[in-house]
Design a protein around this motif. Structure first.
Motif, PDB file in Angstrom:
ATOM      1  N   ARG A 197      -7.590  28.478  67.942  1.00 24.46           N
ATOM      2  CA  ARG A 197      -6.390  28.041  68.665  1.00 24.46           C
ATOM      3  C   ARG A 197      -5.182  28.379  67.802  1.00 24.46           C
ATOM      4  NH1 ARG A 197      -9.559  23.191  69.471  1.00 24.46           N
ATOM      5  NH2 ARG A 197     -10.558  23.313  71.513  1.00 24.46           N
ATOM      6  N   ASP A 227      -1.594  27.761  65.958  1.00 26.63           N
ATOM      7  CA  ASP A 227      -0.823  26.646  65.416  1.00 26.63           C
ATOM      8  C   ASP A 227       0.657  26.857  65.729  1.00 26.63           C
ATOM      9  OD1 ASP A 227       0.149  28.508  63.590  1.00 26.63           O
ATOM     10  OD2 ASP A 227      -1.030  27.735  61.906  1.00 26.63           O
ATOM     11  N   VAL A 268     -11.389  27.243  64.935  1.00 25.14           N
ATOM     12  CA  VAL A 268     -11.614  25.833  65.247  1.00 25.14           C
ATOM     13  C   VAL A 268     -13.081  25.500  65.472  1.00 25.14           C
ATOM     14  CG1 VAL A 268      -9.309  25.538  66.223  1.00 25.14           C
ATOM     15  CG2 VAL A 268     -11.216  26.159  67.729  1.00 25.14           C
ATOM     16  N   HIS A 324      -8.252  20.422  62.003  1.00 22.76           N
ATOM     17  CA  HIS A 324      -8.110  21.038  63.318  1.00 22.76           C
ATOM     18  C   HIS A 324      -9.415  21.610  63.843  1.00 22.76           C
ATOM     19  CE1 HIS A 324      -7.612  24.289  60.351  1.00 22.76           C
ATOM     20  NE2 HIS A 324      -8.130  25.076  61.267  1.00 22.76           N
ATOM     21  N   GLU A 381      -3.140  24.239  69.086  1.00 15.74           N
ATOM     22  CA  GLU A 381      -3.788  23.071  68.494  1.00 15.74           C
ATOM     23  C   GLU A 381      -3.161  21.803  69.035  1.00 15.74           C
ATOM     24  OE1 GLU A 381      -3.567  23.223  64.290  1.00 15.74           O
ATOM     25  OE2 GLU A 381      -4.636  25.115  64.124  1.00 15.74           O
TER      26      GLU A 381
END
Length: 347
Positions: free
Chosen positions: A241, A243, A251, A319, A341
């Motif tokens: 994902r 940021d 992730v 995360h 995220e």
């Protein structure tokens, strides 16, 4: 009231170490049964640990796989030494609650890799708790042959003598399914993974998957950054994902893809044409590797232009998903750059 230990046919069986804890197998729904047949406990996100107190009051705290925890969690060792009688064995979970009242597995990981020199300082700055949910031996007598109901009664008697606001905590348990369902629906906000469900009439069986675990799962989107296996038959996907800085961060990974899922996803994957945001191999902890795996993850990089929907539990480290997630379907209608995220949404 529990059966007196000296009257029970299993009371004098000696336990031998190292000890294999009883385990749980995954289920997708609450089991059926009569009232009182099942005991329900929150599934805490921590380190499974057994605490052994020998006849000289020496304390040994071991992990699920038998590794020594004494130097990593000295506050747990000291609390067990202070409050638990000799020749006793406890089963439970070492957990860390952060200032927001949420379980913090990342803090446990930091403790695990910090080494002996920093253990005392971290025990003060990031103290942990030992949530005890079972009893294997008490005052030198093996109680694994007693029913869970009887062992729980003995454990409650033991904890009645232990200060409530300390490192040692009696694990929560209910026999009421309605209350357990409320826990299941509400406790995930505190990082509780779901429920462990146990037959109240069962004995403790080391190494056996005699308990049930019902994890709370939710669907989410992720970007495919690579795959494991063959190009025409991928066995798993590596997921990411973005940021808030626009970096695609790893992730997690999916569980083993079914033949149908592999056939669906393979034509949608495009080989990476240029620089890729991830290294060519990934450390095992970066992508929810199976328990105990230490080898780096070798995979094939793809263009991060495909979004998929997955089903994930609540266990996260930073995360990243700590456990592999289940692939559900491709989401070709979504823009990968919009898969951000959770902690960055609205930032």
């Amino acid at each position: 009231m529990a059966t007196p230990l000296h009257q029970h046919k299993h009371a004098r069986t000696r336990l031998r170490g190292p000890i294999d804890p009883e385990l749980a197998k995954s289920v997708d729904s609450f089991p059926s049964g009569k009232p009182g047949q099942w005991a329900y406990e929150p599934k805490l996100d921590g380190f499974r640990a057994l605490a052994v107190i020998d006849s000289d009051r020496g304390v040994y705290v071991q992990s699920r796989r038998g590794a020594r925890f004494n130097e990593i969690f000295p506050e747990v060792v000291w609390a067990v030494y202070q409050h638990v009688p000799e020749r006793t064995i406890l089963d439970g979970e070492i957990v860390r609650w952060n200032s927001a009242g949420r379980l913090d597995f990342g803090a446990l990981h930091r403790r695990n890799v910090a080494g002996r020199r920093r253990a005392a300082a971290l025990a003060s700055s990031e103290p942990c708790h030992y949530a005890v949910f079972d009893l294997l031996r008490l005052h030198g007598q093996d109680v694994t042959g007693l029913s869970l109901r009887e062992r729980r009664a003995l454990l409650e008697e033991l904890f009645a003598l232990i200060p409530a606001a300390g490192v040692l905590a009696l694990g929560m348990q209910t026999l009421v399914e309605a209350e357990a369902r409320t826990w299941y629906e509400s406790m995930h906000v505190a990082g509780v993974e779901g429920l462990v469900i146990k037959p109240t009439g069962s004995r403790y069986e080391s190494g056996v998957r005699g308990w049930l675990k019902l994890k709370r799962r939710a669907s989410a989107e992720a970007v495919v950054g690579g795959y494991i296996g063959r190009v025409k038959r991928p066995s798993g996907l590596l997921l990411g994902r973005y940021d808030s800085a626009g970096r695609l961060r790893v992730v997690g990974r999916t569980t083993q893809l079914t033949a149908r899922a592999a056939a669906e996803i393979a034509p949608l994957l495009s080989p990476a044409a240029g620089a890729h945001p991830w290294p060519t191999t990934l450390p095992p902890g970066w992508a929810g590797s199976p328990y105990g795996q230490t080898d780096p993850i070798t995979y094939t990089q793809v263009e991060p232009d495909l979004v998929v929907e997955v089903l994930a539990d609540t266990a996260k480290e930073g995360h990243r998903h700590r456990h592999p997630v289940k692939y559900l379907r491709p989401r070709t209608d979504l823009d990968p750059l919009q898969v951000i995220e959770e902690r960055d949404v609205g930032a």
